[in-house]
Design a protein around this motif. Structure first.
Motif, short mmCIF file in Angstrom:
data_model
loop_
_atom_site.label_atom_id
_atom_site.label_comp_id
_atom_site.label_asym_id
_atom_site.label_seq_id
_atom_site.Cartn_x
_atom_site.Cartn_y
_atom_site.Cartn_z
N LEU A 90 0.80 -1.26 0.12
CA LEU A 90 -0.01 -0.07 -0.03
C LEU A 90 0.88 1.34 -0.03
CD1 LEU A 90 -2.67 -1.03 2.68
CD2 LEU A 90 -2.80 -1.35 0.16
N PRO A 91 0.56 2.26 -0.65
CA PRO A 91 1.19 3.54 -0.83
C PRO A 91 1.49 4.19 0.68
CG PRO A 91 -0.70 3.67 -2.48
CD PRO A 91 -0.81 2.34 -1.28
N GLY A 92 3.09 4.51 0.80
CA GLY A 92 3.19 4.91 2.04
C GLY A 92 3.74 4.24 3.22
N ILE A 93 3.41 2.89 3.04
CA ILE A 93 3.81 1.80 4.14
C ILE A 93 4.96 1.14 3.75
CG2 ILE A 93 3.14 0.02 5.42
CD1 ILE A 93 0.26 0.70 4.81
N ARG A 94 5.96 1.51 4.72
CA ARG A 94 7.50 0.89 4.36
C ARG A 94 7.57 -0.35 5.14
NH1 ARG A 94 11.98 5.09 5.05
NH2 ARG A 94 11.27 5.51 2.76
N GLN A 95 7.01 -0.55 6.49
CA GLN A 95 7.06 -1.85 7.12
C GLN A 95 5.57 -2.05 8.13
OE1 GLN A 95 11.46 -0.89 8.93
NE2 GLN A 95 11.00 -3.13 8.73
N ALA A 96 5.55 -3.33 8.12
CA ALA A 96 4.14 -3.62 8.98
C ALA A 96 4.16 -4.77 9.62
CB ALA A 96 3.10 -3.62 8.03
N ALA A 97 3.65 -4.94 10.78
CA ALA A 97 3.29 -5.92 11.75
C ALA A 97 2.10 -5.94 12.14
CB ALA A 97 4.69 -5.85 12.72
N ALA A 98 1.46 -7.09 11.86
CA ALA A 98 -0.02 -7.45 12.43
C ALA A 98 0.24 -8.35 13.72
CB ALA A 98 -0.88 -7.97 11.45
N VAL A 99 -0.65 -7.98 15.00
CA VAL A 99 -0.23 -8.83 16.11
C VAL A 99 -1.64 -8.72 16.62
CG1 VAL A 99 2.18 -8.24 16.38
CG2 VAL A 99 0.17 -6.95 17.65
N ALA A 100 -1.81 -10.03 17.72
CA ALA A 100 -3.19 -10.06 18.25
C ALA A 100 -3.31 -9.20 19.48
CB ALA A 100 -3.39 -11.43 18.71
#
Length: 449
Positions: free
Chosen positions: A372-382
């Motif tokens: 997605l535009p503008g997102i360099r790193q991501a982490a999804a957690v509970a």
């Protein structure tokens, strides 16, 4: 080591050792251990960083037939003390410049006389791996005598830059590969730094390097990211397909992937030559099993057996007695019709949510978010949720531009479905990393306790 004694063997910080100098120091370190009472079979803990002396210390323990116990930097003092006690070591060698959380023999004071010694026929390596019980778990590996020869010995000499800790599986393997092949081993700092990487790659004319994914991303995002120069081995955690494509477009078809873990050091390989940018599936797979390994999926869990799997955990029965040599990796995945393995998630990172307690695979979400535009790193957690059990929460690193959170939610639902809809989003400057460079999702989950 090669008999070509004048060639450089190990470079780290301000220290540069030729092969003759490295051999001399290896024997001196071994003598220092013997003077302190170390005998074949004894455990020796090492709490050290990325220095030439530490590389040779590890070899010295094996030379004497010792049990080399890697002591990691991640735990606090109490857990480190428990780890050392559980490992039943005869002594600990520490580098005070690396850390002062535990006491032991100082590495700088250890060298004795350069007495040449015949390598012991047996030795072992013990590595820390975090358990779910709160107690440290210690994976035991021994050299496998069924493997005729180590293929790394036939590799052409390189200038090999090690970015991960030499007391971690990938770093230890990199150091061994360099020494067996007669290469120059260049040690990055104990804590990765992209500026230092770029300087070392240039100054030491590096021709091969080893990353875990967050390290590679940091280099790719750096304004002075180098162009084609080196081949790359990347592993240790999931690699986002978009980032893999970016690396190939920047450096060429030289990015190789390896899948393994502390308990099973080599499971699959995905050679750079088999990645096709026109076939997105080749950007998602971790490759096919190593020829010496058996790999199966059972109810979605990845199980492995073979010479690269640990003997067992220290203080527990060996796998040969409890599971016929098979080990459950804790990863969830599947094979395609061609025998390529795809990983969905770590079982401990799966988010169980919704009225029917369905699985959200956080890796799939992480990989999508960085497209997605503008997102360099991501982490999804509970995140704990009274109604849903667990809810999806996102931690995002942006490129500095404004990010529309509602648009992110809509994009996630459109691509992955309602189950993956994030209930919370936090923008951060950077994601927390372990000391071996992996995203520390355990630390992110702990924010909600």
């Amino acid at each position: 080591m090669s008999t070509d004694g004048h060639r450089e063997a190990i470079v780290g910080g301000d220290t540069r050792l030729t092969r003759s100098q490295a051999r001399d120091l290896l024997f001196r370190l071994a003598d220092g251990l013997v003077q302190r009472g170390i005998k074949p079979g004894d455990g020796v803990g090492v709490y050290v960083g990325n220095t030439p002396e530490a590389v040779l210390l590890n070899l010295a323990v094996h030379l004497l037939g010792g049990r080399l116990v890697y002591i990691p930097p991640e735990p606090g003092p109490a857990e480190l003390k428990a780890l050392v006690e559980r490992a039943e070591v005869a002594g600990v060698v520490v580098d005070p410049e690396f850390g002062t959380q535990i006491d032991g023999w100082h590495l700088q004071d250890l060298p004795g006389e350069p007495e040449e010694r015949t390598p012991a026929p047996e030795f072992s390596t013990v590595s820390y791996t975090g358990g779910t019980t709160g107690l440290p778990k210690l994976a035991v590996h021994r050299p496998n005598r069924d493997i005729a020869s180590d293929p790394r010995a036939s590799m052409p000499p390189m200038n090999l830059l090690c970015n991960t800790l030499i007391t971690h599986g990938s770093g230890a393997s990199t150091a061994k590969a360099a020494l067996l092949s007669g290469s120059k081993l260049v040690l990055g700092p104990s804590k990765f730094d992209a500026d230092t990487f770029i300087r070392l790659a240039r100054d030491e004319q590096v021709t091969m390097t080893v990353f875990v994914p967050p390290m590679m991303y940091e280099v790719l995002d750096h304004p002075d990211c180098p162009g084609p120069q080196f081949s790359v081995m990347v592993g240790g955690s999931a690699l986002a397909p978009r980032r893999l494509r970016q690396a190939i477009e920047r450096w060429g078809p030289v990015v190789n992937q390896g899948y393994g873990l502390t308990e099973a050091l080599g499971i699959t390989m995905m050679p750079a030559t088999e990645i096709d940018l026109d076939r997105p599936d080749t950007l998602r797979t971790v490759g096919k099993p190593h020829p010496l390994m058996e790999v199966e999926t059972r109810d979605g869990d990845v199980w492995v057996r073979g010479p690269f799997v640990m003997e067992g955990y220290w203080g527990e029965p060996p796998l040969s007695e409890t599971a016929d040599g098979w080990f459950n990796t804790g990863d969830m995945g599947y094979f395609d019709d061609d025998g390529h393995l795809y990983l969905n998630d770590r079982s401990k990172d799966v988010i169980v949510t919704g009225r029917t307690s369905d699985n959200v695979y956080s890796r799939l979400l992480d990989d999508f978010l960085v497209t997605l535009p503008g997102i360099r790193q991501a982490a999804a957690v509970a995140q704990p949720d009274e109604a849903l059990g667990e809810a999806v929460h996102l931690f995002l690193v942006t490129d500095g531009s404004d990010v529309d959170v509602d648009r992110i939610r809509d994009s996630v639902v459109a691509e992955l479905g309602e189950l993956y809809q994030p209930r919370g989003v936090t923008i951060v400057d950077r994601l927390p990393l372990t000391n071996v460079g992996k995203v520390d999702k355990r630390k992110l989950r702990a924010l909600f306790r």
